[in-house]
Design a protein around this motif. Structure first.
Motif, PDB file in Angstrom:
ATOM      1  N   HIS A 194      13.262   2.424   6.603  1.00  0.00           N
ATOM      2  CA  HIS A 194      12.504   2.848   7.789  1.00  0.00           C
ATOM      3  C   HIS A 194      11.017   2.523   7.661  1.00  0.00           C
ATOM      4  O   HIS A 194      10.274   2.670   8.617  1.00  0.00           O
ATOM      5  CB  HIS A 194      12.705   4.350   8.049  1.00  0.00           C
ATOM      6  N   HIS A 195      10.608   2.083   6.477  1.00  0.00           N
ATOM      7  CA  HIS A 195       9.205   1.663   6.330  1.00  0.00           C
ATOM      8  C   HIS A 195       8.967   0.271   6.898  1.00  0.00           C
ATOM      9  O   HIS A 195       7.814  -0.116   7.126  1.00  0.00           O
ATOM     10  CB  HIS A 195       8.806   1.659   4.839  1.00  0.00           C
ATOM     11  N   LEU A 196      10.033  -0.493   7.108  1.00  0.00           N
ATOM     12  CA  LEU A 196       9.860  -1.884   7.553  1.00  0.00           C
ATOM     13  C   LEU A 196       9.716  -1.946   9.070  1.00  0.00           C
ATOM     14  O   LEU A 196      10.396  -1.202   9.790  1.00  0.00           O
ATOM     15  CB  LEU A 196      11.080  -2.720   7.153  1.00  0.00           C
TER      16      LEU A 196
ATOM     17  N   MET B  39       5.876   2.160 -11.867  1.00  0.00           N
ATOM     18  CA  MET B  39       6.071   3.523 -12.361  1.00  0.00           C
ATOM     19  C   MET B  39       7.482   4.020 -12.012  1.00  0.00           C
ATOM     20  O   MET B  39       8.156   4.651 -12.835  1.00  0.00           O
ATOM     21  CB  MET B  39       5.011   4.418 -11.731  1.00  0.00           C
ATOM     22  N   ALA B  40       7.921   3.713 -10.812  1.00  0.00           N
ATOM     23  CA  ALA B  40       9.282   4.095 -10.407  1.00  0.00           C
ATOM     24  C   ALA B  40      10.300   3.457 -11.341  1.00  0.00           C
ATOM     25  O   ALA B  40      11.244   4.099 -11.804  1.00  0.00           O
ATOM     26  CB  ALA B  40       9.543   3.634  -8.974  1.00  0.00           C
ATOM     27  N   LEU B  41      10.092   2.176 -11.636  1.00  0.00           N
ATOM     28  CA  LEU B  41      11.066   1.447 -12.459  1.00  0.00           C
ATOM     29  C   LEU B  41      11.104   1.999 -13.876  1.00  0.00           C
ATOM     30  O   LEU B  41      12.161   2.023 -14.514  1.00  0.00           O
ATOM     31  CB  LEU B  41      10.722  -0.049 -12.453  1.00  0.00           C
TER      32      LEU B  41
ATOM     33  N   CYS C 289      14.805   1.393  -5.358  1.00  0.00           N
ATOM     34  CA  CYS C 289      15.574   2.382  -6.138  1.00  0.00           C
ATOM     35  C   CYS C 289      14.753   3.604  -6.515  1.00  0.00           C
ATOM     36  O   CYS C 289      15.324   4.641  -6.870  1.00  0.00           O
ATOM     37  CB  CYS C 289      16.149   1.726  -7.390  1.00  0.00           C
ATOM     38  N   GLY C 290      13.417   3.533  -6.454  1.00  0.00           N
ATOM     39  CA  GLY C 290      12.615   4.665  -6.913  1.00  0.00           C
ATOM     40  C   GLY C 290      12.966   4.980  -8.359  1.00  0.00           C
ATOM     41  O   GLY C 290      13.149   4.073  -9.184  1.00  0.00           O
ATOM     42  N   ASP C 291      13.121   6.272  -8.668  1.00  0.00           N
ATOM     43  CA  ASP C 291      13.473   6.638 -10.049  1.00  0.00           C
ATOM     44  C   ASP C 291      14.987   6.647 -10.284  1.00  0.00           C
ATOM     45  O   ASP C 291      15.444   6.999 -11.375  1.00  0.00           O
ATOM     46  CB  ASP C 291      12.855   7.995 -10.434  1.00  0.00           C
TER      47      ASP C 291
ATOM     48  N   GLY D 162      18.456  -2.832  -9.951  1.00  0.00           N
ATOM     49  CA  GLY D 162      17.612  -1.988  -9.105  1.00  0.00           C
ATOM     50  C   GLY D 162      16.276  -2.681  -8.917  1.00  0.00           C
ATOM     51  O   GLY D 162      15.710  -3.228  -9.868  1.00  0.00           O
ATOM     52  N   ILE D 163      15.777  -2.657  -7.692  1.00  0.00           N
ATOM     53  CA  ILE D 163      14.470  -3.281  -7.449  1.00  0.00           C
ATOM     54  C   ILE D 163      13.565  -2.270  -6.739  1.00  0.00           C
ATOM     55  O   ILE D 163      14.025  -1.439  -5.944  1.00  0.00           O
ATOM     56  CB  ILE D 163      14.587  -4.598  -6.644  1.00  0.00           C
ATOM     57  N   ASP D 164      12.290  -2.351  -7.024  1.00  0.00           N
ATOM     58  CA  ASP D 164      11.297  -1.485  -6.380  1.00  0.00           C
ATOM     59  C   ASP D 164       9.937  -2.149  -6.536  1.00  0.00           C
ATOM     60  O   ASP D 164       9.717  -2.922  -7.476  1.00  0.00           O
ATOM     61  CB  ASP D 164      11.285  -0.093  -7.033  1.00  0.00           C
TER      62      ASP D 164
ATOM     63  N   GLN E 218       0.846  -1.193   0.000  1.00  0.00           N
ATOM     64  CA  GLN E 218       0.000   0.000   0.000  1.00  0.00           C
ATOM     65  C   GLN E 218       0.883   1.245   0.000  1.00  0.00           C
ATOM     66  O   GLN E 218       0.661   2.195  -0.744  1.00  0.00           O
ATOM     67  CB  GLN E 218      -0.879  -0.018   1.265  1.00  0.00           C
ATOM     68  N   ASN E 219       1.938   1.182   0.824  1.00  0.00           N
ATOM     69  CA  ASN E 219       2.858   2.301   0.949  1.00  0.00           C
ATOM     70  C   ASN E 219       3.472   2.630  -0.401  1.00  0.00           C
ATOM     71  O   ASN E 219       3.467   3.775  -0.849  1.00  0.00           O
ATOM     72  CB  ASN E 219       3.937   1.916   1.967  1.00  0.00           C
ATOM     73  N   ALA E 220       4.023   1.616  -1.073  1.00  0.00           N
ATOM     74  CA  ALA E 220       4.700   1.844  -2.346  1.00  0.00           C
ATOM     75  C   ALA E 220       3.707   2.338  -3.389  1.00  0.00           C
ATOM     76  O   ALA E 220       3.982   3.267  -4.150  1.00  0.00           O
ATOM     77  CB  ALA E 220       5.378   0.568  -2.813  1.00  0.00           C
TER      78      ALA E 220
HETATM   79  C1  LIG Z   1      11.001   7.524  -0.409  1.00  0.00           C
HETATM   80  S1  LIG Z   1      11.163   6.558  -1.867  1.00  0.00           S
HETATM   81  C2  LIG Z   1      12.941   6.453  -2.011  1.00  0.00           C
HETATM   82  C3  LIG Z   1      13.376   6.244  -3.424  1.00  0.00           C
HETATM   83  C4  LIG Z   1      14.891   6.318  -3.629  1.00  0.00           C
HETATM   84  N1  LIG Z   1      15.550   5.215  -2.958  1.00  0.00           N
HETATM   85  C5  LIG Z   1      15.443   7.649  -3.165  1.00  0.00           C
HETATM   86  O1  LIG Z   1      16.286   7.670  -2.253  1.00  0.00           O
HETATM   87  O2  LIG Z   1      15.034   8.680  -3.698  1.00  0.00           O
HETATM   88  C6  LIG Z   1      10.715   4.942  -1.281  1.00  0.00           C
HETATM   89  C7  LIG Z   1      10.723   3.873  -2.357  1.00  0.00           C
HETATM   90  O3  LIG Z   1      10.579   2.601  -1.742  1.00  0.00           O
HETATM   91  C8  LIG Z   1       9.748   1.788  -2.553  1.00  0.00           C
HETATM   92  N2  LIG Z   1       9.293   0.706  -1.666  1.00  0.00           N
HETATM   93  C9  LIG Z   1       8.535   0.817  -0.552  1.00  0.00           C
HETATM   94  N3  LIG Z   1       8.418  -0.380   0.054  1.00  0.00           N
HETATM   95  C10 LIG Z   1       9.156  -1.266  -0.675  1.00  0.00           C
HETATM   96  C11 LIG Z   1       9.454  -2.666  -0.555  1.00  0.00           C
HETATM   97  N4  LIG Z   1       8.962  -3.387   0.467  1.00  0.00           N
HETATM   98  N5  LIG Z   1      10.245  -3.250  -1.481  1.00  0.00           N
HETATM   99  C12 LIG Z   1      10.733  -2.515  -2.531  1.00  0.00           C
HETATM  100  N6  LIG Z   1      10.485  -1.197  -2.697  1.00  0.00           N
HETATM  101  C13 LIG Z   1       9.704  -0.576  -1.783  1.00  0.00           C
HETATM  102  C14 LIG Z   1       8.710   2.759  -3.073  1.00  0.00           C
HETATM  103  O4  LIG Z   1       8.055   2.279  -4.223  1.00  0.00           O
HETATM  104  C15 LIG Z   1       9.593   3.972  -3.360  1.00  0.00           C
HETATM  105  O5  LIG Z   1      10.141   3.931  -4.658  1.00  0.00           O
END
Ligand SMILES: C[S@@+](CC[C@H](N)C(=O)[O-])C[C@H]1O[C@@H](n2cnc3c(N)ncnc32)[C@H](O)[C@@H]1O
Length: 242
Positions: A128-130, A83-85, A57-59, A77-79, A7-9
Motif C-alpha cells: 500500500h506504500h506504492l 536494520m530490518a534484515l 520482509c521487515g524483521d 527475503g528482501i527489504d 525515505q519511507n523505509a
Molecule cells: C510495515 S513494515 C511490514 C514488515 C513486515 N512485512 C510485516 O508484515 O510485519 C514495511 C516494510 O516495508 C519495507 N519497505 C518499504 N518500502 C519498500 C520497498 N520499496 N522495497 C522493499 N521494502 C520496502 C520497510 O523497510 C519495512 O520493513
C-alpha cells in the motif's frame, strides 16, 4: 524507485519500528490471525517442499515462525532496510532451510534478471506504500515470477467502498487514536504522520483487480481484520498455465 519509498523505509526503521512492534505485539494488526491464515493457505497447496520469496520482509517475525512448521526448500527475503534484515537474520538463525536476505527494492527484486521461478510470493503491510502504477507493475512481475500452480499472498489495508482516500484518512485519524491507545500521544502522532504521508490503500475490488489484470487466475479474500484500519489477506492463484 521514487525517493519517497527509500525515505519511507529509512524512516520506518530509524524512528518507527519500536512503535510498529508495539502495535503488532499487542495484536492490533492481527498478526496472530495472519500467521494462522498464512500457514493454512500454504499447507493447503504445498505439501511438498516449496520456495518462497517475501517482499518487504521487515524483521520476518511472522514468516520465520510460520515457515518453521512448513516444508520449505528455499526462503528469500528482501527489504530496503539493512536494520530490518539484520533482525530477520536473527529470527531465521535456526531455520533448517537455506535463507537469503537482500537489501533491495520490491520491484527490483522481482525483475526477471533478479529472480528465478518461485512457488510462493508473500508480502505483509507494504504494497500500500506504492503508487498505483507501481502496484500494477509489481503484480505483473510477481505473476511472471511464479511457477505453475504458484500463489501470491498479501495482507494490506483496504479503502472502504465509497470513500476517497482523503475522507478515509479524516475518518481514521480520530478512530485510530482511540483504538491504538497503547501508543503514547507522541508515538501516535509519529505513526499518523507516516500513515497520512505514505499509505495508499486500495478497495477490496481494487486489490483483486490488480491481480486479475496481471493474469492471476483467481483473487480471493481469505481474512479481514475489522476496525478503523481494515486489512485484508488476499490469495492470488497463478493457475495452471504460464
Ligand atoms: C510495515 S513494515 C511490514 C514488515 C513486515 N512485512 C510485516 O508484515 O510485519 C514495511 C516494510 O516495508 C519495507 N519497505 C518499504 N518500502 C519498500 C520497498 N520499496 N522495497 C522493499 N521494502 C520496502 C520497510 O523497510 C519495512 O520493513
Amino acid at each position: 524507485m521514487p525517493a519517497s519509498s527509500k525515505q519511507n523505509a529509512a524512516d520506518l526503521f530509524r524512528f518507527e519500528w519500536g512503535i510498529y512492534r508495539k502495535l503488532t505485539s499487542t495484536g492490533l494488526f492481527g498478526h496472530v490471525e495472519v500467521a494462522e491464515v498464512l500457514e493454512r493457505e500454504i499447507s493447503a497447496r504445498f505439501p511438498a517442499p516449496f520456495s518462497i520469496l517475501e517482499l518487504a520482509c521487515g524483521d520476518a517475525t511472522v514468516t520465520s515462525s510460520v515457515l518453521s512448521r512448513c516444508p520449505v526448500s528455499t526462503y528469500r527475503g528482501i527489504d530496503l532496510s539493512a536494520m530490518a534484515l539484520s533482525l530477520a537474520r536473527s529470527n531465521f538463525a535456526a531455520a533448517p532451510f537455506p535463507v537469503t536476505l537482500e537489501e533491495t527494492d520490491m520491484l527490483a527484486a522481482l525483475s526477471p534478471e533478479n529472480t528465478g521461478p518461485v512457488d510462493v510470493i508473500w508480502c505483509g503491510l507494504s504494497l500500500h506504500h506504492l503508487p498505483q502504477d507501481e502496484k500494477r507493475q509489481l503484480f505483473a512481475l510477481a505473476r511472471n515470477a511464479l511457477r505453475k500452480g504458484g500463489m501470491m499472498a498479501v495482507y494490506e489495508p483496504v479503502l472502504p467502498d465509497g470513500l476517497t482516500r482523503d475522507a478515509f484518512m479524516a475518518r481514521m485519524a480520530g478512530e485510530l487514536r482511540q483504538a491504538w491507545a497503547v501508543l503514547a500521544p507522541d508515538e501516535f502522532d509519529h505513526m499518523w504522520q507516516h500513515i497520512n504521508s505514505f499509505d495508499f490503500p486500495e478497495t477490496l475490488d481494487g486489490w483483486k483487480s490488480l491481480g486479475l489484470a496481471a493474469g492471476f487466475a483467481q483473487a480471493q479474500e481469505v481474512f479481514r481484520l475489522t476496525g478503523p484500519m481494515p486489512c485484508s489477506f488476499l490469495v492470488y492463484e497463478a493457475g495452471p498455465s504460464h
